[in-house]
Design an enzyme around this catalytic site. Sequence first.
Site, short mmCIF file in Angstrom:
data_model
loop_
_atom_site.label_atom_id
_atom_site.label_comp_id
_atom_site.label_asym_id
_atom_site.label_seq_id
_atom_site.Cartn_x
_atom_site.Cartn_y
_atom_site.Cartn_z
N SER A 1 1.65 3.30 -6.41
CA SER A 1 2.27 2.15 -5.95
C SER A 1 1.42 0.85 -5.76
O SER A 1 0.24 0.92 -5.93
CB SER A 1 2.79 2.39 -4.53
OG SER A 1 3.15 0.93 -3.66
N TYR B 1 1.50 4.82 4.57
CA TYR B 1 1.62 4.54 3.08
C TYR B 1 0.38 3.68 2.58
O TYR B 1 -0.11 4.22 1.42
CB TYR B 1 2.98 3.75 3.00
CG TYR B 1 3.57 3.85 1.57
CD1 TYR B 1 4.19 4.85 1.14
CD2 TYR B 1 3.43 2.60 0.70
CE1 TYR B 1 4.91 4.86 -0.36
CE2 TYR B 1 3.83 2.49 -0.47
CZ TYR B 1 4.48 3.79 -0.98
OH TYR B 1 5.14 3.65 -2.25
N LYS C 1 -1.87 6.04 -0.30
CA LYS C 1 -1.72 5.19 -1.71
C LYS C 1 -3.38 4.91 -2.37
O LYS C 1 -3.33 5.02 -3.40
CB LYS C 1 -0.59 4.19 -1.87
CG LYS C 1 0.79 4.73 -1.79
CD LYS C 1 1.48 5.70 -2.69
CE LYS C 1 2.82 6.20 -2.70
NZ LYS C 1 3.07 7.07 -3.52
#
Length: 271
Positions: free
Chosen positions: A143, A156, A160
């Site tokens: 991402s 997140y 990531k």
Amino acid sequence: MEISNKTVIVTGGATGIGRALVLAFARAGARGIAVADLDERGAQQVAAEAAELAPSCQAFGCRTDVADAAAVQALADEATRRFGQVDVFCSNAGIILRKGLDATADEWQRIWEINVMAHIHAANAVLPQMLERGEGYFVNTVSAAGLLSQIGSAPYAVTKHAAIGFAEWLEITYGDRGIKVSCICPQGVQTKMLFGENGERKGFLQEGSVTAEHVAAVTLEGMRDERFLILPHPEVLEYYRRKGQDYDRWLKGMRRLQEKVISEFGAIGKQ
């Protein structure tokens, strides 16, 4: 790398980016594709779509929990049994947790297992055969959050970043032994993760979002060039450069963005 006549594993292949990658690989001439997902029926349906698109492509779907090292190894073993080898492992499955300090330890562990450990399980499962042949390719869906950050989701953002770190290490350690690594780092992609199951979610990344099919097409281009960073949103590279050039200024800009997001869409997680 050209995908023609190659064999591929795609995790999280039943929907979204994973499904788009499977179908793009089939169109590009892959000779074998393993479609893995927690949704076994969905994986099998996508495998059937791939086989219909390209009758010469062997495709099968199966249920795989990418957080389970033994399950990922079993997936790799089955693909190897059917196809003879695994040329490309697309570690695509991932989840998001829209929380901050309110995330529990169990929630942190679950997202860590899927967004980070799944990439490590993939490497453990197929790296030995790739090193023996002197070639192989890992394509990890990460991402833009791995390069930048994620407003409203500490788990997140953290996982990531870790996924990018592992991919860098993999490329540095094995790149001179024929192992290629690419990280797909989009911003908003028009999937259920962005819009919700019924399109009920609103967020700042929806403006400028791209289709999963666009991500797949850019991924094939990136693999042909063997680029480490595959950026469906090219502007991410400029944001990343600004971050490196003046970290403090970039952080101030991110705080301003956060204020805008909160004012327009409301706070997510503890601030």
